[in-house]
Design a protein around this motif. Structure first.
Motif, mmCIF file in Angstrom:
data_model
loop_
_atom_site.group_PDB
_atom_site.id
_atom_site.type_symbol
_atom_site.label_atom_id
_atom_site.label_comp_id
_atom_site.label_asym_id
_atom_site.label_seq_id
_atom_site.Cartn_x
_atom_site.Cartn_y
_atom_site.Cartn_z
ATOM 1 N N UNK A 366 0.818 -1.218 0.000
ATOM 2 C CA UNK A 366 0.000 0.000 0.000
ATOM 3 C C UNK A 366 0.846 1.260 0.000
ATOM 4 N N UNK A 367 1.981 1.220 0.659
ATOM 5 C CA UNK A 367 2.835 2.414 0.767
ATOM 6 C C UNK A 367 3.874 2.503 -0.347
ATOM 7 N N UNK A 368 3.796 1.613 -1.324
ATOM 8 C CA UNK A 368 4.791 1.623 -2.400
ATOM 9 C C UNK A 368 4.806 2.955 -3.133
ATOM 10 N N UNK A 369 5.993 3.474 -3.360
ATOM 11 C CA UNK A 369 6.198 4.686 -4.138
ATOM 12 C C UNK A 369 7.243 4.418 -5.205
ATOM 13 N N UNK A 370 6.907 4.626 -6.481
ATOM 14 C CA UNK A 370 7.896 4.389 -7.536
ATOM 15 C C UNK A 370 9.051 5.372 -7.451
ATOM 16 N N UNK A 371 10.171 4.967 -8.019
ATOM 17 C CA UNK A 371 11.356 5.806 -8.047
ATOM 18 C C UNK A 371 11.361 6.719 -9.273
ATOM 19 N N UNK A 372 12.216 7.720 -9.223
ATOM 20 C CA UNK A 372 12.510 8.520 -10.417
ATOM 21 C C UNK A 372 13.810 7.943 -10.982
ATOM 22 N N UNK A 373 13.731 7.313 -12.139
ATOM 23 C CA UNK A 373 14.881 6.627 -12.733
ATOM 24 C C UNK A 373 15.444 7.461 -13.869
ATOM 25 N N UNK A 374 16.751 7.667 -13.856
ATOM 26 C CA UNK A 374 17.431 8.376 -14.953
ATOM 27 C C UNK A 374 18.004 7.368 -15.923
ATOM 28 N N UNK A 375 17.569 7.449 -17.164
ATOM 29 C CA UNK A 375 18.058 6.546 -18.203
ATOM 30 C C UNK A 375 19.311 7.108 -18.848
ATOM 31 N N UNK A 376 20.230 6.237 -19.148
ATOM 32 C CA UNK A 376 21.447 6.626 -19.870
ATOM 33 C C UNK A 376 21.322 6.219 -21.335
ATOM 34 N N UNK A 377 22.127 6.806 -22.170
ATOM 35 C CA UNK A 377 22.081 6.464 -23.593
ATOM 36 C C UNK A 377 22.288 4.965 -23.788
ATOM 37 N N UNK A 378 21.392 4.372 -24.535
ATOM 38 C CA UNK A 378 21.469 2.944 -24.789
ATOM 39 C C UNK A 378 21.116 2.086 -23.590
#
Length: 380
Positions: A366-378
């Motif tokens: 219930x308390x799950x919060x998604x992360x902010x993910x930074x993608x790198x090239x490729x």
């Protein structure tokens, strides 16, 4: 997930099921743990190559959650030519991971399989377009080139077009899409199929040749099938229906599901660790891509108010209704009639959830919060 021509999943499953014997299905399942503490061997057929889509199972093996239940679980990697539910029906695996509509099509063709754990509570399928195309809904696909993978992955696309009043055989040009996003990036097609956890990220890992920087979400528009009642249930644990008459297999199924719950709860709370486990397993996708995938997969599972793996009746009904009404380019539907027999059961997952709760495992997130993910090239 495998790709092929439109709605060929049914034909492939039927062909592979032809000649399936019942000898393997009728064998008695050893009691988990066996005599002298020996682990009971269990084979799980995945539906694609190792990636974070299957991180919970990988973690359950690595962290010993299956071993705690007396199980020695072997993960069988999927591939283009592998139909997981057929492998299960043929007795070559004890359980399989498959999308519900694909598996139901195989059931209608004779596969004796039952959904015992609906791990993904939500669909992760998108249709992605360039924002400057002005396309914001399936109704605007008319006259456009629409990419899709086929092989049973396209049912939601046809459901969305059917609901919008389009005939996929006349109103659009269907294009066989590869499992990269190059056709969209090169503007060879107007809309591309993408999973939120995989192909969509490939767009955001690509460099815009005009700016030298990575594309951003602002460059694209996403049609999410969850927003127009065209979504269908996806990754679930399927068991052998006939073997579910065997008390030992019933016990094994509860134990397998308990270990699976622990694996997915671990990946919810340890996304980076599970990313590393998947990379170490040999995935060819990069670390930032796998972290994105882990984060997006968690969104499809958590929160799960009734408990992870419980089949929601409304979502099941929507999946079945779409399977019987959405038409492909030749006018065929996924199913000819509603599933008969034990298509799904919550009996075993509910037992596993009860045991997981007793062990202090958070089964709802219930308390799950998604992360902010930074993608790198490729995706590196």
């Amino acid at each position: 997930m495998p790709r092929f021509r439109i709605f060929t999943a049914v034909a492939v499953a039927t062909a592979l099921l032809a000649g399936c014997g019942t000898a393997d299905q009728n064998t008695t399942t050893p009691a988990p743990g066996g005599s002298g503490g020996a682990l009971a061997p269990v084979k799980l057929q995945l539906q694609w190559f190792f990636q974070a889509q299957f991180a919970g199972y990988i973690a359950a093996v690595d962290q010993g959650f299956y071993q705690e239940q007396g199980l020695d679980v072997q993960l069988l990697e999927g591939a283009v030519d592998i139909v997981p539910q057929t492998v299960l029906a043929q007795g070559k695996a004890d359980y399989a991971i498959a999308w519900v509509p694909k598996a139901l099509a195989s059931r209608e063709s004779g596969a004796g399989i039952t959904d015992v754990g609906q791990i993904f509570a939500r669909s992760g399928t998108y249709q992605v377009v360039w924002k400057d195309s002005g396309i914001t809904s399936p109704a605007q696909f008319k006259g456009k080139k629409i990419g899709n993978w086929g092989f049973g992955n396209e049912f939601e696309l046809f459901a969305g077009m059917t609901k919008a009043g389009l005939d996929p055989g006349k109103d659009v040009t269907l294009v066989q899409q590869q499992f990269d996003m190059q056709a969209l990036l090169k503007r060879e097609i107007d809309a591309a199929q993408a999973m939120s956890y995989n192909e969509y990220a490939q767009l955001l890992e690509a460099k815009n040749p005009q700016t030298g920087k990575l594309y951003t979400a602002d460059d694209f528009a996403v049609i999410d099938w969850k927003t127009n009642a065209s979504a269908m249930l996806q990754d679930s644990v399927w068991a052998n229906t006939e073997k579910l008459n065997d008390p030992a297999y019933q016990q094994q199924t509860v134990k397998f599901l308990l270990g699976t719950i622990k694996g997915w709860a671990f990946c919810r709370d340890n996304a980076e660790k599970c990313r590393d486990l998947v990379v170490a397993k040999g995935s060819k996708l990069g670390k930032s891509h796998q972290l994105w995938q882990m984060n997006e997969v968690n969104k499809l599972i958590w929160p799960s108010p009734a408990g992870i793996g419980v089949v929601d009746e409304a979502s099941w009904k929507q999946t079945v209704d779409i399977s019987m009404t959405a038409k492909n380019q030749t006018g065929d539907t996924v199913l000819k009639k509603a599933p008969e027999g034990l298509a799904y059961t919550n009996d075993y997952i509910n037992q596993a959830i009860t045991q997981a709760k007793a062990a202090g495992i958070d089964v709802t997130g219930t308390s799950f919060q998604p992360q902010a993910v930074t993608l790198n090239e490729g995706g590196s």
